[in-house]
Design an enzyme around this catalytic site. Structure first.
Site, PDB file in Angstrom:
ATOM      1  N   GLY A 110       0.808  -1.220   0.000  1.00  0.00           N
ATOM      2  CA  GLY A 110       0.000   0.000   0.000  1.00  0.00           C
ATOM      3  C   GLY A 110       0.836   1.263   0.000  1.00  0.00           C
ATOM      4  O   GLY A 110       0.312   2.361  -0.197  1.00  0.00           O
ATOM      5  N   CYS A 140      -0.596  -7.652  -3.078  1.00  0.00           N
ATOM      6  CA  CYS A 140      -1.105  -8.992  -3.383  1.00  0.00           C
ATOM      7  C   CYS A 140      -1.206  -9.220  -4.893  1.00  0.00           C
ATOM      8  O   CYS A 140      -0.777 -10.251  -5.411  1.00  0.00           O
ATOM      9  CB  CYS A 140      -2.465  -9.205  -2.726  1.00  0.00           C
ATOM     10  SG  CYS A 140      -3.590  -7.807  -2.914  1.00  0.00           S
ATOM     11  N   ASN A 141      -1.762  -8.240  -5.623  1.00  0.00           N
ATOM     12  CA  ASN A 141      -1.905  -8.406  -7.076  1.00  0.00           C
ATOM     13  C   ASN A 141      -0.548  -8.434  -7.763  1.00  0.00           C
ATOM     14  O   ASN A 141      -0.309  -9.260  -8.654  1.00  0.00           O
ATOM     15  CB  ASN A 141      -2.754  -7.263  -7.648  1.00  0.00           C
ATOM     16  CG  ASN A 141      -4.237  -7.508  -7.420  1.00  0.00           C
ATOM     17  OD1 ASN A 141      -4.752  -8.576  -7.745  1.00  0.00           O
ATOM     18  ND2 ASN A 141      -4.926  -6.526  -6.861  1.00  0.00           N
ATOM     19  N   HIS A 194      -1.427  -1.069 -11.308  1.00  0.00           N
ATOM     20  CA  HIS A 194      -0.764  -2.364 -11.125  1.00  0.00           C
ATOM     21  C   HIS A 194       0.381  -2.585 -12.108  1.00  0.00           C
ATOM     22  O   HIS A 194       1.415  -3.160 -11.756  1.00  0.00           O
ATOM     23  CB  HIS A 194      -1.795  -3.490 -11.237  1.00  0.00           C
ATOM     24  CG  HIS A 194      -2.957  -3.298 -10.300  1.00  0.00           C
ATOM     25  ND1 HIS A 194      -4.110  -2.643 -10.677  1.00  0.00           N
ATOM     26  CD2 HIS A 194      -3.101  -3.625  -8.999  1.00  0.00           C
ATOM     27  CE1 HIS A 194      -4.929  -2.595  -9.650  1.00  0.00           C
ATOM     28  NE2 HIS A 194      -4.347  -3.169  -8.613  1.00  0.00           N
ATOM     29  N   GLY A 195       0.178  -2.144 -13.371  1.00  0.00           N
ATOM     30  CA  GLY A 195       1.238  -2.332 -14.374  1.00  0.00           C
ATOM     31  C   GLY A 195       2.529  -1.645 -13.948  1.00  0.00           C
ATOM     32  O   GLY A 195       3.588  -2.289 -13.842  1.00  0.00           O
ATOM     33  N   HIS A 220      -9.094 -12.035  -5.426  1.00  0.00           N
ATOM     34  CA  HIS A 220      -9.052 -11.319  -6.704  1.00  0.00           C
ATOM     35  C   HIS A 220      -9.039 -12.369  -7.820  1.00  0.00           C
ATOM     36  O   HIS A 220      -8.586 -13.498  -7.619  1.00  0.00           O
ATOM     37  CB  HIS A 220      -7.753 -10.524  -6.862  1.00  0.00           C
ATOM     38  CG  HIS A 220      -7.505  -9.475  -5.824  1.00  0.00           C
ATOM     39  ND1 HIS A 220      -8.332  -8.396  -5.617  1.00  0.00           N
ATOM     40  CD2 HIS A 220      -6.477  -9.315  -4.951  1.00  0.00           C
ATOM     41  CE1 HIS A 220      -7.824  -7.627  -4.667  1.00  0.00           C
ATOM     42  NE2 HIS A 220      -6.700  -8.163  -4.238  1.00  0.00           N
TER      43      HIS A 220
HETATM   44  N1  LIG Z   1      -5.465  -6.781   3.143  1.00  0.00           N
HETATM   45  C1  LIG Z   1      -4.975  -6.943   1.953  1.00  0.00           C
HETATM   46  O1  LIG Z   1      -5.673  -7.416   1.078  1.00  0.00           O
HETATM   47  C2  LIG Z   1      -3.554  -6.578   1.640  1.00  0.00           C
HETATM   48  C3  LIG Z   1      -2.856  -7.363   0.728  1.00  0.00           C
HETATM   49  C4  LIG Z   1      -1.524  -7.044   0.438  1.00  0.00           C
HETATM   50  C5  LIG Z   1      -0.948  -5.920   0.999  1.00  0.00           C
HETATM   51  N2  LIG Z   1      -1.683  -5.154   1.862  1.00  0.00           N
HETATM   52  C6  LIG Z   1      -1.021  -3.980   2.416  1.00  0.00           C
HETATM   53  O2  LIG Z   1      -0.602  -4.282   3.726  1.00  0.00           O
HETATM   54  C7  LIG Z   1      -0.683  -3.107   4.542  1.00  0.00           C
HETATM   55  C8  LIG Z   1      -1.566  -3.423   5.715  1.00  0.00           C
HETATM   56  O3  LIG Z   1      -2.857  -3.766   5.231  1.00  0.00           O
HETATM   57  P1  LIG Z   1      -3.871  -4.598   6.113  1.00  0.00           P
HETATM   58  O4  LIG Z   1      -4.920  -5.076   5.164  1.00  0.00           O
HETATM   59  O5  LIG Z   1      -3.177  -5.576   6.969  1.00  0.00           O
HETATM   60  O6  LIG Z   1      -4.488  -3.439   7.001  1.00  0.00           O
HETATM   61  P2  LIG Z   1      -5.363  -3.610   8.311  1.00  0.00           P
HETATM   62  O7  LIG Z   1      -6.070  -4.908   8.312  1.00  0.00           O
HETATM   63  O8  LIG Z   1      -6.137  -2.361   8.448  1.00  0.00           O
HETATM   64  O9  LIG Z   1      -4.257  -3.703   9.452  1.00  0.00           O
HETATM   65  C9  LIG Z   1      -3.422  -2.651   9.778  1.00  0.00           C
HETATM   66  C10 LIG Z   1      -3.443  -2.482  11.267  1.00  0.00           C
HETATM   67  O10 LIG Z   1      -2.532  -1.470  11.646  1.00  0.00           O
HETATM   68  C11 LIG Z   1      -2.989  -0.894  12.864  1.00  0.00           C
HETATM   69  N3  LIG Z   1      -2.566   0.493  12.900  1.00  0.00           N
HETATM   70  C12 LIG Z   1      -3.213   1.601  12.490  1.00  0.00           C
HETATM   71  N4  LIG Z   1      -2.449   2.683  12.671  1.00  0.00           N
HETATM   72  C13 LIG Z   1      -1.281   2.252  13.226  1.00  0.00           C
HETATM   73  C14 LIG Z   1      -0.102   2.901  13.661  1.00  0.00           C
HETATM   74  N5  LIG Z   1       0.065   4.228  13.558  1.00  0.00           N
HETATM   75  N6  LIG Z   1       0.880   2.145  14.195  1.00  0.00           N
HETATM   76  C15 LIG Z   1       0.748   0.807  14.321  1.00  0.00           C
HETATM   77  N7  LIG Z   1      -0.380   0.143  13.931  1.00  0.00           N
HETATM   78  C16 LIG Z   1      -1.364   0.864  13.380  1.00  0.00           C
HETATM   79  C17 LIG Z   1      -4.491  -1.067  12.894  1.00  0.00           C
HETATM   80  O11 LIG Z   1      -4.829  -1.750  14.082  1.00  0.00           O
HETATM   81  P3  LIG Z   1      -5.078  -1.027  15.466  1.00  0.00           P
HETATM   82  O12 LIG Z   1      -5.476   0.398  15.177  1.00  0.00           O
HETATM   83  O13 LIG Z   1      -6.145  -1.837  16.075  1.00  0.00           O
HETATM   84  O14 LIG Z   1      -3.772  -1.144  16.155  1.00  0.00           O
HETATM   85  C18 LIG Z   1      -4.809  -2.020  11.763  1.00  0.00           C
HETATM   86  O15 LIG Z   1      -5.520  -3.160  12.178  1.00  0.00           O
HETATM   87  C19 LIG Z   1      -1.179  -1.996   3.607  1.00  0.00           C
HETATM   88  O16 LIG Z   1      -0.069  -1.352   3.035  1.00  0.00           O
HETATM   89  C20 LIG Z   1      -1.911  -2.761   2.542  1.00  0.00           C
HETATM   90  O17 LIG Z   1      -2.009  -2.060   1.331  1.00  0.00           O
HETATM   91  C21 LIG Z   1      -2.953  -5.480   2.230  1.00  0.00           C
END
Ligand SMILES: NC(=O)c1ccc[n+]([C@@H]2O[C@H](COP(=O)([O-])OP(=O)(O)OC[C@H]3O[C@@H](n4cnc5c(N)ncnc54)[C@H](OP(=O)(O)O)[C@@H]3O)[C@@H](O)[C@H]2O)c1
Length: 346
Positions: A110, A140-141, A194-195, A220
């Site tokens: 992200g 992921c993609n 994505h590209g 996806h």
């Molecule tokens: N989910 C997907 O499909 C996916 C796939 C690949 C990559 N990603 C990438 O992985 C990253 C995380 O995504 P995610 O889906 O895991 O997000 P998420 O489920 O929202 O988890 C992130 C967690 O970080 C915590 N957080 C918020 N602010 C914070 C801070 N300042 N310091 C420490 N923790 C904090 C939040 O929990 P609390 O506020 O409860 O602590 C939240 O649960 C992003 O860059 C995303 O683009 C996601």
């Protein structure tokens, strides 16, 4: 043992923590969260030390009866490496803290590519990130596309990739995402981001991507066309993809007609959280017309980047070769072909 700190314990962070805990050469030093909730108590139950990501919010943990081991800065200072799995954009904000404590960090897909020293996919560019301070494990993609493109480039050469990405609207717990009842060209302009993101892994690759969003949460779906530089045969391509470590070529007889059935298989196979770490490629869809390869693949957005984060830890610290790391990661996580059971002898 490599001491790994995990800042951001949500969808990706908690899965990475579990995967780290299973590795023979690393352990979870602690995880950081902003608030007490079910994931905080889950971390404590697993024996992970919990650190406060935001100092002023510490009293909330005390009120909830959840013990805090310290502030996130202490975790960063004591860790050999940090996996930052905070929501998009926060990882970039945290980069300064990691640099201040001279702790290398992995950010997630992200974050923008220009925030980091390098972008990472274990199959495609493992050897390029050793010693970097900030490395981004691609989305992921992009992970799903990179795993597919790398062996095709090596075996046949790739003239051009055209990929249409039918993306899930949100993860199952994301109640604020959508669409609820629509099909969105998203983004409506071409190419989708994505590209260019795939180009952070393969800078010279010609690739056009189109994105859509649909009311689904499971996976996806990618519709792929790759123009190859040399002649190929569908059966050979199928064998090539079948031999890769993190691709699952779905045999027809399994009767997996979509993402729902794949998730059901993952549950039946006892996968944690019904995670599917592999690209799921429909074997019957692999078709070659002249030099054009076509196929469909499904990508589990919540988990395909998890083994990549584990390999990125070793790649950045330079503790293992690509082959050894992928093998260790896969073995420790149970990424062992268990989704592809052998047909019983008739
Ligand atoms: N989910 C997907 O499909 C996916 C796939 C690949 C990559 N990603 C990438 O992985 C990253 C995380 O995504 P995610 O889906 O895991 O997000 P998420 O489920 O929202 O988890 C992130 C967690 O970080 C915590 N957080 C918020 N602010 C914070 C801070 N300042 N310091 C420490 N923790 C904090 C939040 O929990 P609390 O506020 O409860 O602590 C939240 O649960 C992003 O860059 C995303 O683009 C996601």
């Amino acid at each position: 043992m490599i001491q790994v700190g995990i800042n951001g314990y949500g969808t990706i962070g908690k899965r990475v923590a579990d995967a780290v805990a299973k590795q023979p050469d690393m352990e979870v030093l602690g995880v950081a969260k902003t608030r007490p909730n079910f994931e905080a108590s889950g971390a404590i139950e697993k024996g992970f030390d919990l650190y406060a990501a935001i100092e002023e919010r510490k009293p909330r943990f005390e009120e909830a009866g959840i013990d805090i081991a310290g502030d996130v800065e202490e975790l960063v200072e004591a860790s050999d490496i940090i996996v930052d799995a905070c929501p998009s954009g926060i990882g970039a904000d945290n980069a300064e803290m990691y640099q201040e404590y001279e702790t290398p960090a992995l950010l997630q897909g992200g974050e923008d590519a220009d925030v980091v020293d390098s972008s990472f996919n274990a199959r495609a560019n493992y050897d390029t990130v050793e010693g970097d301070d900030l490395v981004r494990v691609v989305s992921c993609n992009t992970t799903g596309l990179s795993r597919l493109i790398a062996p095709l480039r090596e075996e046949y050469g790739v003239e051009k990739v055209r990929a249409t990405l039918v993306r899930r609207g949100g993860d199952p717990a994301q109640t604020d995402r959508g669409p609820i009842n629509d099909i969105l060209p998203n983004p409506v302009t071409l190419p989708s981001h994505h590209g260019p993101d795939v180009n952070t892994i393969f800078p010279d690759l010609a690739i056009d991507t189109l994105g859509l969003k649909v009311p689904a949460t499971l996976m996806h779906m990618h519709s792929i066309n790759v123009t190859l530089e040399s002649e190929a045969d569908a059966e050979e391509v199928r064998d090539l993809l079948d031999q890769q470590d993190r691709t699952f070529v779905i045999p027809e007889w399994l009767g997996l007609d979509g993402a729902g059935a794949i998730k059901e298989l993952a549950q039946d196979a006892g996968r944690p959280r019904a995670d599917i770490w592999e690209n799921c490629i429909w074997g019957e869809s692999i078709t070659v017309e002249d030099n054009d390869l076509y196929l469909f693949q499904a990508i589990h957005q919540e988990s395909d980047v998890v083994p990549e984060n584990i390999d990125a830890i070793r790649a950045v610290l330079g503790t293992e070769s690509q082959e050894a790391s992928i093998e260790t990661t896969n073995e420790a996580m149970g990424l062992d072909g268990s989704l592809a059971p052998t047909r019983q002898a008739e």
